[in-house]
Design a protein around this motif. Structure first.
Motif, PDB file in Angstrom:
ATOM      1  N   ASP A   1      65.915  34.021  98.149  1.00 26.43           N
ATOM      2  CA  ASP A   1      66.161  34.220  99.575  1.00 26.43           C
ATOM      3  C   ASP A   1      65.073  35.108 100.165  1.00 26.43           C
ATOM      4  OD1 ASP A   1      66.844  36.558  98.415  1.00 26.43           O
ATOM      5  OD2 ASP A   1      68.902  36.611  99.128  1.00 26.43           O
ATOM      6  N   CYS A   2      65.019  35.118 101.497  1.00 26.21           N
ATOM      7  CA  CYS A   2      63.970  35.873 102.180  1.00 26.21           C
ATOM      8  C   CYS A   2      64.327  37.360 102.163  1.00 26.21           C
ATOM      9  CB  CYS A   2      63.837  35.366 103.609  1.00 26.21           C
ATOM     10  SG  CYS A   2      62.592  36.258 104.530  1.00 26.21           S
ATOM     11  N   ALA A   3      63.342  38.198 101.844  1.00 27.80           N
ATOM     12  CA  ALA A   3      63.588  39.640 101.717  1.00 27.80           C
ATOM     13  C   ALA A   3      63.597  40.368 103.056  1.00 27.80           C
ATOM     14  CB  ALA A   3      62.528  40.264 100.812  1.00 27.80           C
TER      15      ALA A   3
ATOM     16  N   GLY B   1      67.581  40.933 108.148  1.00 31.01           N
ATOM     17  CA  GLY B   1      68.010  40.167 109.321  1.00 31.01           C
ATOM     18  C   GLY B   1      67.734  38.682 109.177  1.00 31.01           C
ATOM     19  N   CYS B   2      66.903  38.311 108.214  1.00 30.11           N
ATOM     20  CA  CYS B   2      66.609  36.894 107.969  1.00 30.11           C
ATOM     21  C   CYS B   2      67.437  36.452 106.777  1.00 30.11           C
ATOM     22  CB  CYS B   2      65.127  36.701 107.680  1.00 30.11           C
ATOM     23  SG  CYS B   2      64.733  34.999 107.235  1.00 30.11           S
ATOM     24  N   ASN B   3      68.164  35.362 106.929  1.00 24.39           N
ATOM     25  CA  ASN B   3      69.064  34.983 105.851  1.00 24.39           C
ATOM     26  C   ASN B   3      68.724  33.672 105.197  1.00 24.39           C
ATOM     27  OD1 ASN B   3      71.197  37.100 105.905  1.00 24.39           O
ATOM     28  ND2 ASN B   3      70.974  36.547 108.054  1.00 24.39           N
TER      29      ASN B   3
ATOM     30  N   ILE C   1      59.073  36.031 100.845  1.00 25.67           N
ATOM     31  CA  ILE C   1      59.086  36.085 102.302  1.00 25.67           C
ATOM     32  C   ILE C   1      59.020  34.639 102.794  1.00 25.67           C
ATOM     33  CG2 ILE C   1      57.923  36.986 104.372  1.00 25.67           C
ATOM     34  CD1 ILE C   1      58.937  39.185 102.459  1.00 25.67           C
ATOM     35  N   CYS C   2      59.926  34.279 103.735  1.00 28.23           N
ATOM     36  CA  CYS C   2      59.942  32.881 104.162  1.00 28.23           C
ATOM     37  C   CYS C   2      58.862  32.612 105.201  1.00 28.23           C
ATOM     38  CB  CYS C   2      61.324  32.467 104.657  1.00 28.23           C
ATOM     39  SG  CYS C   2      61.699  32.961 106.335  1.00 28.23           S
ATOM     40  N   SER C   3      58.519  31.336 105.329  1.00 27.45           N
ATOM     41  CA  SER C   3      57.376  30.949 106.166  1.00 27.45           C
ATOM     42  C   SER C   3      57.608  31.232 107.655  1.00 27.45           C
ATOM     43  CB  SER C   3      57.066  29.474 105.953  1.00 27.45           C
ATOM     44  OG  SER C   3      58.237  28.707 106.174  1.00 27.45           O
ATOM     45  N   LYS C   4      58.868  31.549 108.041  1.00 27.32           N
ATOM     46  CA  LYS C   4      59.174  31.853 109.446  1.00 27.32           C
ATOM     47  C   LYS C   4      58.461  33.121 109.928  1.00 27.32           C
ATOM     48  CE  LYS C   4      61.882  28.682 111.064  1.00 27.32           C
ATOM     49  NZ  LYS C   4      61.522  27.960 112.298  1.00 27.32           N
ATOM     50  N   HIS C   5      58.010  33.972 108.998  1.00 23.13           N
ATOM     51  CA  HIS C   5      57.397  35.245 109.371  1.00 23.13           C
ATOM     52  C   HIS C   5      55.873  35.174 109.443  1.00 23.13           C
ATOM     53  CE1 HIS C   5      61.420  36.707 108.839  1.00 23.13           C
ATOM     54  NE2 HIS C   5      61.439  36.178 107.624  1.00 23.13           N
ATOM     55  N   PHE C   6      55.331  33.963 109.286  1.00 22.38           N
ATOM     56  CA  PHE C   6      53.879  33.787 109.343  1.00 22.38           C
ATOM     57  C   PHE C   6      53.516  32.885 110.514  1.00 22.38           C
ATOM     58  CE2 PHE C   6      54.989  34.656 104.968  1.00 22.38           C
ATOM     59  CZ  PHE C   6      54.063  35.615 104.604  1.00 22.38           C
TER      60      PHE C   6
HETATM   61 ZN   LIG Z   1      62.655  35.014 106.470  1.00 22.21          ZN
END
Ligand SMILES: [Zn+2]
Length: 234
Positions: free
Chosen positions: A5-7, A10-12, A55-60
């Motif tokens: 999961d994303c670290a 607030g991101c799940n 870290i998920c790709s939503k943060h890049f």
């Molecule tokens: Zn994330």
């Protein structure tokens, strides 16, 4: 395969609930990139395990990926719209984190004494097991097979006993210090008296020396007179 999961707090997103196209990325190995990531992520993640966290790709930003969708070597996470995809479970975690920091803050402010009285106050509201003595030896040791709760209560009792003993010793010590101070003052005043009598003795010695000198003079005169008398006799 372990649960990913994303670290980011607030991101799940995890491998099970992520929308199509969302990918997970490990922290970089290059030390300069590590430092860059760390600077950003230290305020964004509750826990960051450098080897396991993803870290998920939503943060890049899009520019961080090459045409094949692979994360570039110099990419850093920059997007953290906290309201974007929150989940009730993570919110609970957030709440517990913020309450933990509140506890830390309060603890830092409290003095030791305040802390002790606070603990005592809390304890007085809790119900002590009635059969506690049956689990306890004379020196606050637990007997074998003591339930955990009773063990904790015995520990608290021991701590309290030690605190009381400590306070007694502090009071005793204070008394000793007072006594020592009193003795010191007495010694000082007697020293003063001695100094005064030394002065007196010095004066007396001086007087006696003067008297001795006078006497020596008189003896000399008398001796002279005597010798003259003798001369006259012969
Ligand atoms: Zn994330």
């Amino acid at each position: 395969m372990s649960h990913i999961d994303c670290a980011v707090r607030g991101c799940n997103y995890n491998i099970f609930n992520k929308p199509r196209g969302v990918t997970f990325h490990p922290c970089p190995i290059r030390s300069d990139m590590r430092n860059k990531w760390l600077q950003i992520l230290k305020t964004k993640c509750t826990v960051l395990d450098w080897n396991r966290s993803r870290i998920c790709s939503k943060h890049f930003e899009t520019k961080c990926f090459n045409i094949k969708g692979k994360l570039k070597d110099d990419a850093v996470p920059t997007l953290f719209s906290s309201a974007a995809h929150k989940h009730p479970v993570k919110q609970t975690q957030e709440t517990s984190t913020s309450s933990r920091t509140t506890v830390d803050r309060v603890l830092n402010k409290l003095t030791q004494a305040e802390l002790m009285s606070d603990i005592k106050n809390t304890l007085s509201k809790m119900k002590e097991p009635s059969n506690l003595e049956t689990y306890m030896n004379d020196d606050y040791r637990c007997k074998p097979d003591t339930p955990t709760e009773a063990q904790l209560w015995i520990l608290i009792k021991k701590q309290d006993h030690l605190n009381t003993r400590l306070m007694e010793l502090v009071v005793q010590n204070k008394k000793h210090v007072e006594l020592l101070q009193k003795n010191l003052e007495e010694a000082r005043s007697s020293k003063k008296e001695t100094e005064q009598s030394i002065e007196t003795y010095k004066y007396i010695v001086k007087c006696l020396q003067e008297k001795l000198a006078t006497l020596e003079e008189q003896i000399e005169i008398l001796t002279t007179v005597e010798s003259r008398k003798k001369k006259r006799l012969y």
